[in-house]
Design a protein around this motif. Structure first.
Motif, mmCIF file in Angstrom:
data_model
loop_
_atom_site.group_PDB
_atom_site.id
_atom_site.type_symbol
_atom_site.label_atom_id
_atom_site.label_comp_id
_atom_site.label_asym_id
_atom_site.label_seq_id
_atom_site.Cartn_x
_atom_site.Cartn_y
_atom_site.Cartn_z
ATOM 1 N N GLN A 47 0.850 -1.181 0.000
ATOM 2 C CA GLN A 47 0.000 0.000 0.000
ATOM 3 C C GLN A 47 0.888 1.234 0.000
ATOM 4 N N ALA A 48 0.500 2.208 -0.770
ATOM 5 C CA ALA A 48 1.289 3.440 -0.865
ATOM 6 C C ALA A 48 1.355 4.149 0.488
ATOM 7 N N LYS A 49 2.516 4.666 0.800
ATOM 8 C CA LYS A 49 2.682 5.427 2.033
ATOM 9 C C LYS A 49 1.861 6.711 1.964
ATOM 10 N N ASP A 50 1.177 7.025 3.037
ATOM 11 C CA ASP A 50 0.256 8.159 3.094
ATOM 12 C C ASP A 50 1.017 9.487 3.029
ATOM 13 N N ILE A 51 0.670 10.301 2.063
ATOM 14 C CA ILE A 51 1.318 11.616 1.918
ATOM 15 C C ILE A 51 1.025 12.503 3.121
ATOM 16 N N ASN A 52 -0.107 12.299 3.748
ATOM 17 C CA ASN A 52 -0.467 13.134 4.901
ATOM 18 C C ASN A 52 0.428 12.905 6.119
ATOM 19 N N LEU A 53 1.268 11.873 6.058
ATOM 20 C CA LEU A 53 2.219 11.641 7.148
ATOM 21 C C LEU A 53 3.428 12.567 7.070
ATOM 22 N N ILE A 54 3.598 13.245 5.947
ATOM 23 C CA ILE A 54 4.749 14.141 5.771
ATOM 24 C C ILE A 54 4.548 15.383 6.632
ATOM 25 N N THR A 55 5.545 15.690 7.438
ATOM 26 C CA THR A 55 5.449 16.854 8.326
ATOM 27 C C THR A 55 6.175 18.077 7.775
ATOM 28 N N ASP A 56 7.139 17.861 6.887
ATOM 29 C CA ASP A 56 7.862 18.971 6.262
ATOM 30 C C ASP A 56 6.980 19.576 5.167
ATOM 31 N N LYS A 61 4.602 19.543 -0.264
ATOM 32 C CA LYS A 61 4.150 20.271 -1.451
ATOM 33 C C LYS A 61 4.782 19.676 -2.710
ATOM 34 N N LYS A 62 6.064 19.325 -2.610
ATOM 35 C CA LYS A 62 6.760 18.727 -3.751
ATOM 36 C C LYS A 62 6.157 17.370 -4.103
ATOM 37 N N VAL A 63 5.905 16.548 -3.105
ATOM 38 C CA VAL A 63 5.332 15.220 -3.334
ATOM 39 C C VAL A 63 3.926 15.345 -3.922
ATOM 40 N N GLU A 64 3.136 16.265 -3.407
ATOM 41 C CA GLU A 64 1.783 16.467 -3.933
ATOM 42 C C GLU A 64 1.812 16.940 -5.385
ATOM 43 N N TYR A 65 2.776 17.780 -5.714
ATOM 44 C CA TYR A 65 2.918 18.217 -7.103
ATOM 45 C C TYR A 65 3.319 17.034 -7.982
ATOM 46 N N GLY A 66 4.177 16.192 -7.458
ATOM 47 C CA GLY A 66 4.571 14.995 -8.202
ATOM 48 C C GLY A 66 3.390 14.091 -8.483
ATOM 49 N N LYS A 67 2.524 13.915 -7.499
ATOM 50 C CA LYS A 67 1.317 13.102 -7.703
ATOM 51 C C LYS A 67 0.424 13.728 -8.757
ATOM 52 N N GLU A 68 0.267 15.043 -8.703
ATOM 53 C CA GLU A 68 -0.547 15.746 -9.689
ATOM 54 C C GLU A 68 0.025 15.557 -11.098
ATOM 55 N N LEU A 69 1.334 15.592 -11.230
ATOM 56 C CA LEU A 69 1.971 15.397 -12.534
ATOM 57 C C LEU A 69 1.767 13.976 -13.057
ATOM 58 N N LYS A 156 9.916 12.420 -9.086
ATOM 59 C CA LYS A 156 10.828 11.506 -8.395
ATOM 60 C C LYS A 156 10.502 11.447 -6.901
ATOM 61 N N ALA A 157 10.224 12.598 -6.313
ATOM 62 C CA ALA A 157 9.901 12.638 -4.878
ATOM 63 C C ALA A 157 8.637 11.837 -4.582
ATOM 64 N N TYR A 158 7.620 12.018 -5.395
ATOM 65 C CA TYR A 158 6.355 11.290 -5.185
ATOM 66 C C TYR A 158 6.540 9.788 -5.361
ATOM 67 N N ILE A 159 7.147 9.392 -6.462
ATOM 68 C CA ILE A 159 7.280 7.970 -6.776
ATOM 69 C C ILE A 159 8.107 7.243 -5.722
ATOM 70 N N THR A 160 9.162 7.877 -5.261
ATOM 71 C CA THR A 160 10.004 7.211 -4.255
ATOM 72 C C THR A 160 9.384 7.286 -2.862
ATOM 73 N N TYR A 161 8.666 8.367 -2.571
ATOM 74 C CA TYR A 161 8.061 8.477 -1.239
ATOM 75 C C TYR A 161 7.019 7.396 -1.012
ATOM 76 N N ILE A 162 6.127 7.187 -1.963
ATOM 77 C CA ILE A 162 5.026 6.255 -1.707
ATOM 78 C C ILE A 162 5.506 4.809 -1.541
ATOM 79 N N GLY A 163 6.720 4.519 -1.993
ATOM 80 C CA GLY A 163 7.275 3.186 -1.795
ATOM 81 C C GLY A 163 8.387 3.129 -0.767
ATOM 82 N N SER A 164 8.530 4.186 0.017
ATOM 83 C CA SER A 164 9.676 4.285 0.923
ATOM 84 C C SER A 164 9.594 3.364 2.133
#
Length: 326
Positions: A47-56, A61-69, A156-164
């Motif tokens: 399961q993809a790691k939840d973006i809402n867990l990011i505190t920075d 914002k970068k990860v969310e933009y990556g998902k949008e792209l 890159k940030a989005y793709i690697t974050y959700i599988g981190s």
């Protein structure tokens, strides 16, 4: 065969390519196939790691933009893209369903854990940036992104974050595509045309050119062939990949545990779609070691004496057996 289209709440936006990938509308299943491949342990599915867990805040914002792209690539980087005009109008999630998070939907679950990695196609060790640009040049039949651009860094940030959460060096269970058995015959594009008419045409249209959204900047349903589809160097141009993709994801409503297409239907529709015209890409450096070339690669040269037609449509078992005997 006719079937109704029903609207569903909660849009799961979805790009290589090539199947009904807008989930605003979901046809009622025509039938559920009886051929099920290996049993899936649902509890172990990635399961993809939840973006809402990011505190920075900046990283989020970068990860969310990556998902949008990934979900709406064409809006930013397509023929009428607001950032640049680099690609054919497909979205990354037409191939990587639900923005790369769907189980056995060609998801990104193993990217962070497995890259950098050696790939037979290039004969080199590739990083995530190279892999993303491969998709832009092949599945999106376009130009590579600037590796230092905000868009590349965000994707890159989005793709690697959700599988981190996946352990380094391990493949996430449920990532990529789900395999099933070869046919004991060649995939039949004539039969596949009938499957396409019955199961795919409502979304992708009779001419295979998909349906453009009213906004005019992305497809509601992507084209499966023609100048705006993936080119012949893309992963989905291989019949085995397309068959796996279709079997467990198409038409809309199909999943890894409740497929709609039979095994034969999946193979045959893959043959039909991949027999249609699509752009050609020159790839003289692909597969420097021909013995590592996939058995279903649609064009030569090959390290064996099987025909181009058999490599493209099968039967694949004799090619596989020959290779394994060496």
């Amino acid at each position: 065969m006719n079937y109704k289209i029903i609207k569903v709440l909660g849009i799961l936006s979805i790009v290589f390519l090539s199947a009904c990938t807008n989930e605003n509308q979901m046809p009622e299943p025509l039938k559920v196939a009886t051929q099920i491949s290996e049993k899936v342990n649902v509890a172990d599915l990635w399961q993809a790691k939840d973006i809402n867990l990011i505190t920075d805040a900046d990283f989020k914002k970068k990860v969310e933009y990556g998902k949008e792209l990934v979900a709406h690539t064409a809006k930013y980087l397509g023929p009428n893209g607001s950032v640049k005009q680099l690609s054919n109008g497909l979205n990354c999630q037409n191939c990587h369903l639900q923005a790369g998070t769907k189980a056995f939907g060609n998801n990104y679950g193993s990217v962070a854990s497995m890259y950098p990695k050696y790939r037979n196609r290039s004969g080199t060790v590739e990083n995530v940036t190279k892999r993303i640009n491969d998709c832009f040049e092949r599945s999106l039949n376009g130009e590579p992104l600037d590796t230092l651009s905000a868009e590349m860094l965000a994707m890159k940030a989005y793709i690697t974050y959700i599988g981190s959460d996946v352990e380094k060096g391990k493949k996430a269970y449920g990532s990529g595509l789900k395999s099933f058995g070869y046919l004991n015959r060649a995939a039949d594009k004539v039969k596949g045309k009938q499957v396409y008419i019955a199961q795919c045409q409502t979304c992708h249209q009779a001419d295979g050119q998909g349906l453009m959204a009213e906004s005019g900047d992305e497809y509601t349903y992507p084209p499966l062939w023609g100048k705006h589809s993936y080119n012949d160097g893309a992963g989905l141009s291989r019949v085995t990949n397309f068959a796996k993709y279709a079997k467990f994801n198409m038409p809309l409503g199909a999943t890894y545990d409740k497929p709609i297409l039979s095994d034969e239907d999946a193979w045959d529709v893959a043959a039909f779609v991949n027999s249609q015209y699509r752009p050609h890409i020159e790839t003289p450096l692909d597969f420097p070691d021909l013995t590592k070339k996939p058995i279903d690669h649609p064009y030569g040269p090959y390290a064996d004496n099987f025909s181009i037609r058999q490599h493209k449509y099968g039967p694949f078992e004799p090619i596989s057996a020959s290779r394994n005997s060496k």
